[in-house]
Scaffold this active site. Structure first.
Site, PDB file in Angstrom:
ATOM      1  CB  ALA A 149     -17.723   4.981 -14.041  1.00  0.00           C
ATOM      2  CG  ASP A 150     -14.045   3.397 -18.794  1.00  0.00           C
ATOM      3  OD1 ASP A 150     -14.104   3.135 -20.005  1.00  0.00           O
ATOM      4  OD2 ASP A 150     -13.715   4.510 -18.351  1.00  0.00           O
ATOM      5  NE  ARG A 151     -14.862  -3.913 -15.259  1.00  0.00           N
ATOM      6  CZ  ARG A 151     -14.933  -5.152 -15.738  1.00  0.00           C
ATOM      7  NH1 ARG A 151     -15.446  -6.125 -15.008  1.00  0.00           N
ATOM      8  NH2 ARG A 151     -14.488  -5.434 -16.948  1.00  0.00           N
TER       9      ARG A 151
ATOM     10  CB  ALA B  52     -12.398   1.295 -13.255  1.00  0.00           C
TER      11      ALA B  52
END
Length: 366
Positions: free
Chosen positions: A244-246, A254
Site C-alpha cells: 500500500a502507498d497510503r 491506495a
C-alpha cells in the site's frame, strides 16, 4: 541476500536505476535533493517506503556538504527541501509523513538555546540515518507477522501466494513489505510458489518482483494482470498479499492500479486478502479513500513499449497510477510492524501505539 535498492554512507547516496532492470544493474549517484526528486519522479526509485528513504537521505547528503554558520539558514534550507521532496509523487504518504516528522524535529532543534548550525546539521543527519535502519527493522516485523498469520490459517502444509506490483527490497530500504511476507514464508520452508502479476502498464511485477524472486531462487510464476481471476480459480492460491502507498483512517488503501480488481476477485473466490505496509504508510488525517489524490501518469506508459508505439495513433488514454481498495474487501487484515489487524481496528491500534526503536519479531510456525 536481498537486492540493494540503495547504497548509502555519510555524504554519499546512490540508487539502483530501476528503469534499467532486469537487463542492466546500474547504480546512479544522487548529489542532493533535486537529483532525488527527479529520480523519484522518473520512477528510477519507486515504492512508498523507498521514496521516503531516498528523499530524506538525499537531504542528508546535501546537508553534509553545506557549511552554514547560521542555524536558521540551515533550518530554512532543510524545511524547504522537505516540502519540495513531497511534491515528487503525491499519492504515497511516506515522504509526507517523514517530512512532517523531520520538520518538527528541525523546529525543536532551532529553539534550543545551545544549538548551533553544526549541531543542527549533525543531529538532523543522524535522525535521517535512523529512518533507514528503522525501515528495515519494521519490514522484517511485517514479514514475520504476515507469515505467521497466513500459516496459522493455512489448510495445506505449503502455501501459494499471489502478489501484485513490487513490494520488496527495491521498494523499501530493504527486505520488503508484501514481498517481505513472502520472504518470511520461504524461510520457513512452507512456501510452495508465488504468482506475481506483470503489473501493467509499468511492468513493475515483470521487471522488478520477478527479478527479486529469481535472484533469491524463490519458486515463482509470472502472469498477466488479466489472468488473476482464473489463477485464483485453478492454481490453489492460499492468500493474496499486496502492499500500500497510503492507508487511511477507515482502512481504505491506495495501491498500484489493479489492486482493487484483485480484492474483488479474491472475495469472490473466498481467498484471504492481505495488505502489508508499515505504519508510516498510514494517514489518519484522511477519513476515507475518496480523499486520496490519485497520481495520473503519462499516456505514453500505456501506448508505448520501450519507446515503440503499440497503440493506435489518436486514441485517448487514462492512466491512473493507483486505485483504492475499500476496507471491506481487505478480508484477512492489514499487516504492519505491530501485527495483523482488521481494517476497522487499525486506527485505534495506531493511536494506542508509539513507534519503539525495536519490535519483537514473532516466531513463525514451521
Amino acid at each position: 541476500m536481498s537486492v540493494e535498492a540503495l547504497r548509502y554512507q555519510r555524504g554519499s547516496l546512490s540508487i539502483l536505476d530501476q528503469l534499467l532492470l532486469p537487463q542492466r544493474t546500474v547504480y546512479q549517484q544522487l548529489a542532493g535533493v533535486r537529483a532525488a526528486w527527479q529520480a523519484i519522479r522518473d520512477m528510477k526509485v519507486r515504492g512508498a517506503p523507498a521514496i521516503a528513504i531516498v528523499g530524506c537521505l538525499s537531504l542528508a547528503v546535501e546537508l553534509h556538504q553545506r557549511e552554514d554558520d547560521v542555524k536558521e539558514d540551515l533550518a530554512t534550507f532543510a524545511l524547504e527541501s522537505l516540502d519540495y521532496l513531497v511534491t515528487a509523487r503525491p499519492t504515497a504518504v511516506n515522504m509526507a509523513q517523514a517530512a512532517r516528522e523531520l520538520s518538527d524535529f528541525v523546529a525543536s532543534e532551532v529553539k534550543r538555546p545551545d544549538s548551533t548550525a553544526e549541531s543542527l546539521k549533525e543531529n538532523l543527519i543522524s535522525r535521517i540515518e535512523g529512518l533507514l535502519e528503522k525501515d528495515v527493522s519494521n519490514n522484517k516485523c511485517i514479514g514475520s507477522h504476515g507469515a505467521e498469520h497466513i500459516l496459522s490459517r493455512a489448510k495445506t502444509d505449503k502455501v501459494i501466494i499471489l502478489t501484485h506490483c513490487n513490494t520488496g527490497s527495491l521498494a523499501t530500504a530493504g527486505y520488503g513489505t508484501a514481498l517481505g511476507v513472502i520472504r518470511s514464508l520461504w524461510s520457513t520452508g512452507r512456501l510452495e510458489r508465488v504468482y506475481c502479476t506483470e503489473t501493467r502498464p509499468y511492468n513493475q511485477g515483470a521487471r522488478l518482483t520477478a527479478y527479486e524472486l529469481v535472484q533469491e531462487k524463490i519458486p515463482a510464476t509470472l502472469i498477466a494482470d488479466s489472468m488473476v481471476s482464473v489463477a485464483m480459480k485453478e492454481k490453489g492460491i492460499s492468500a493474496v498479499v499486496v502492499g500500500a502507498d497510503r492507508i487511511v483512517a477507515n482502512g481504505d488503501t491506495a495501491n498500484k492500479i489493479g489492486t482493487y480488481q484483485l480484492a474483488i476477485a479474491a472475495r469472490h473466490h473466498g481467498i484471504p486478502f492481505y495488505v502489508a505496509a508499515p505504519s508510516t504508510s498510514c494517514d489518519l488525517a484522511l477519513e476515507s479513500g475518496e480523499q486520496i489524490v490519485i497520481e495520473e501518469r503519462p499516456g505514453a506508459e500505456l501506448t508505448d513499449v520501450n519507446g515503440v508505439r503499440v497503440a493506435a495513433p489518436g486514441i485517448g488514454v487514462w492512466n491512473p497510477a493507483f486505485d483504492i481498495t475499500p476496507h471491506n474487501l481487505i478480508t484477512a487484515g492489514i499487516v504492519t510492524e505491530f501485527g495483523v489487524h482488521d481494517p476497522s481496528e487499525l486506527r485505534k491500534v495506531l493511536l494506542d501505539k508509539t513507534l519503539p526503536t525495536q519490535h519483537t519479531i514473532p516466531t513463525i510456525p514451521r
